[in-house]
Design an enzyme around this catalytic site. Structure first.
Site, PDB file in Angstrom:
ATOM      1  N   LYS A  49       0.837  -1.207   0.000  1.00 20.12           N
ATOM      2  CA  LYS A  49       0.000   0.000   0.000  1.00 20.12           C
ATOM      3  C   LYS A  49       0.872   1.257   0.000  1.00 20.12           C
ATOM      4  O   LYS A  49       0.596   2.227  -0.705  1.00 20.12           O
ATOM      5  CB  LYS A  49      -0.934  -0.007   1.225  1.00 20.12           C
ATOM      6  CG  LYS A  49      -2.036  -1.049   1.101  1.00 20.12           C
ATOM      7  CD  LYS A  49      -2.880  -1.179   2.362  1.00 20.12           C
ATOM      8  CE  LYS A  49      -3.914  -2.285   2.177  1.00 20.12           C
ATOM      9  NZ  LYS A  49      -4.799  -2.475   3.320  1.00 20.12           N
ATOM     10  N   GLN A  93      -4.828  -1.595   9.575  1.00 15.02           N
ATOM     11  CA  GLN A  93      -4.632  -2.861   8.867  1.00 15.02           C
ATOM     12  C   GLN A  93      -5.040  -4.018   9.768  1.00 15.02           C
ATOM     13  O   GLN A  93      -4.525  -4.177  10.868  1.00 15.02           O
ATOM     14  CB  GLN A  93      -3.150  -2.992   8.452  1.00 15.02           C
ATOM     15  CG  GLN A  93      -2.819  -4.236   7.663  1.00 15.02           C
ATOM     16  CD  GLN A  93      -3.423  -4.251   6.267  1.00 15.02           C
ATOM     17  OE1 GLN A  93      -3.645  -3.208   5.661  1.00 15.02           O
ATOM     18  NE2 GLN A  93      -3.716  -5.430   5.763  1.00 15.02           N
ATOM     19  N   ASP A 116     -11.154   3.091   4.685  1.00 13.36           N
ATOM     20  CA  ASP A 116     -11.477   1.682   4.465  1.00 13.36           C
ATOM     21  C   ASP A 116     -12.977   1.429   4.658  1.00 13.36           C
ATOM     22  O   ASP A 116     -13.439   0.309   4.440  1.00 13.36           O
ATOM     23  CB  ASP A 116     -10.688   0.819   5.457  1.00 13.36           C
ATOM     24  CG  ASP A 116      -9.769  -0.159   4.765  1.00 13.36           C
ATOM     25  OD1 ASP A 116      -9.901  -0.331   3.550  1.00 13.36           O
ATOM     26  OD2 ASP A 116      -8.934  -0.761   5.464  1.00 13.36           O
TER      27      ASP A 116
END
Ligand SMILES: Nc1nc2c(c(=O)[nH]1)N[C@@H](CN(C=O)c1ccc(C(=O)N[C@@H](CCC(=O)O)C(=O)O)cc1)CN2
Length: 286
Positions: A49, A93, A116
């Site tokens: 990422k 994450q 997200d």
């Protein structure tokens, strides 16, 4: 033989277009990434990422947490990032260490920085099929972009989603439902016979359970669209949840692993991150 849904190629094009948009905007988006450095997968994905973000002009800051970190300590990190005006996006994450309640942490992210889309507010917007701009989890949103790119019609189609995680199955089912597909969800407690019965009639199958070769060609309908969200390593090779060799003979479209949904996840996260920065810039002007 099925047409390959080439997520690698599409994600490359999306990232090139995004780099132009970031440059033209004159903004300086910055993504803060909170992660567990002891988790091999997280280290790998965070690295991917960060490299992809740098290429499109998005800065990143990574915040590694200790393996005995508490939920309260991570909530404090998130509160500080929420308050930091230089940070336009926050990504936690998953998974964080077992000592942390991931969902509580996702929901503590300010909705406008929740790139997200995993917090309660943004999930509520998705599940309510609300109009407006809000982030949706990168993996299922990436699947939708891929299906749209290949002109795959979802309206009135029968879709089966196998897996019900926060990251994939639940938002995937909501997106397909919002696109007027008729959605069946299956998970670890779905009796095998019931799953096989649903698969036989499904026009679209999206699978993410983390079990190599969980679905085989003989279980699906002729001409079905198959999307593989699984990521397994077998004999040192990355492989999905669908047995590709048998499934590609029956499907009309199929995603490969690697090179299908994974790259779309990264490209979508970057798009969400830029959209968040843009929305924040617009609302600070008003
Ligand atoms: N907060 C989040 N956590 C996690 C997410 C997420 O979307 N948000 N998703 C997964 C993993 N993931 C991103 O984080 C991810 C997985 C795989 C890939 C990818 O591009 N895979 C390659 C293959 C890589 C290999 O060979 O090892 C591919 O499919 O081509 C990207 C992102 C977990 N946590």
């Amino acid at each position: 033989m099925a047409t390959i849904l080439d997520g690698k190629a599409l994600s490359k094009d999306l990232k090139i277009a995004l780099a132009d948009k970031v440059k033209e905007s004159g903004l300086s988006p910055k993504l803060a990434v909170v992660f567990d450095p002891k988790n091999d997968g997280s280290r790998l994905y965070v690295g991917m990422k960060q490299r992809a973000a740098a290429k499109v002009g998005i800065a990143t800051e990574d915040i590694a947490v200790a393996d005995d970190v508490t939920t309260e300590a991570v909530l404090k990190i998130v509160a500080d990032l929420n308050a930091d005006p230089s940070v336009t996006g926050i990504l936690v994450q998953a998974p964080l260490p077992k000592t942390v309640n991931d969902q509580q942490v996702f929901s503590a992210i300010a909705p406008e920085k929740d790139v997200d889309g995993l917090g309660a507010f943004n999930q509520g917007m998705l599940f309510g099929d609300q109009p407006g701009e809000y982030a949706v989890a990168a993996t299922p949103q990436g699947v939708m972009t891929l299906l749209r790119h290949y002109d795959i019609d979802l309206h009135g189609k029968k879709a089966v989603v196998v897996g019900r995680s926060q990251l994939f199955g639940r938002p995937m089912a909501a997106l397909l439902n919002n696109a007027n597909a008729t959605v069946t969800m299956a998970h670890r407690y779905t009796p095998r016979e019931m799953l096989l019965d649903s698969l036989q009639n499904a026009d679209i199958v999206v699978v993410g359970v983390g079990i190599a070769n969980f679905i085989t060609g003989d279980q699906i309908k002729d001409g079905a669209v198959l999307v593989d969200v699984g990521m397994n390593v077998v004999d040192g090779k990355t492989t999905g949840d669908i047995e590709f060799a048998s499934a590609e003979k029956k499907a009309s479209f199929i995603t490969p692993v690697p090179g299908g949904v994974g790259p779309m996840t990264i490209a979508t996260l970057l798009e969400n991150t830029f959209a968040a920065a843009l929305n924040q810039a617009k609302s600070s002007k008003n």
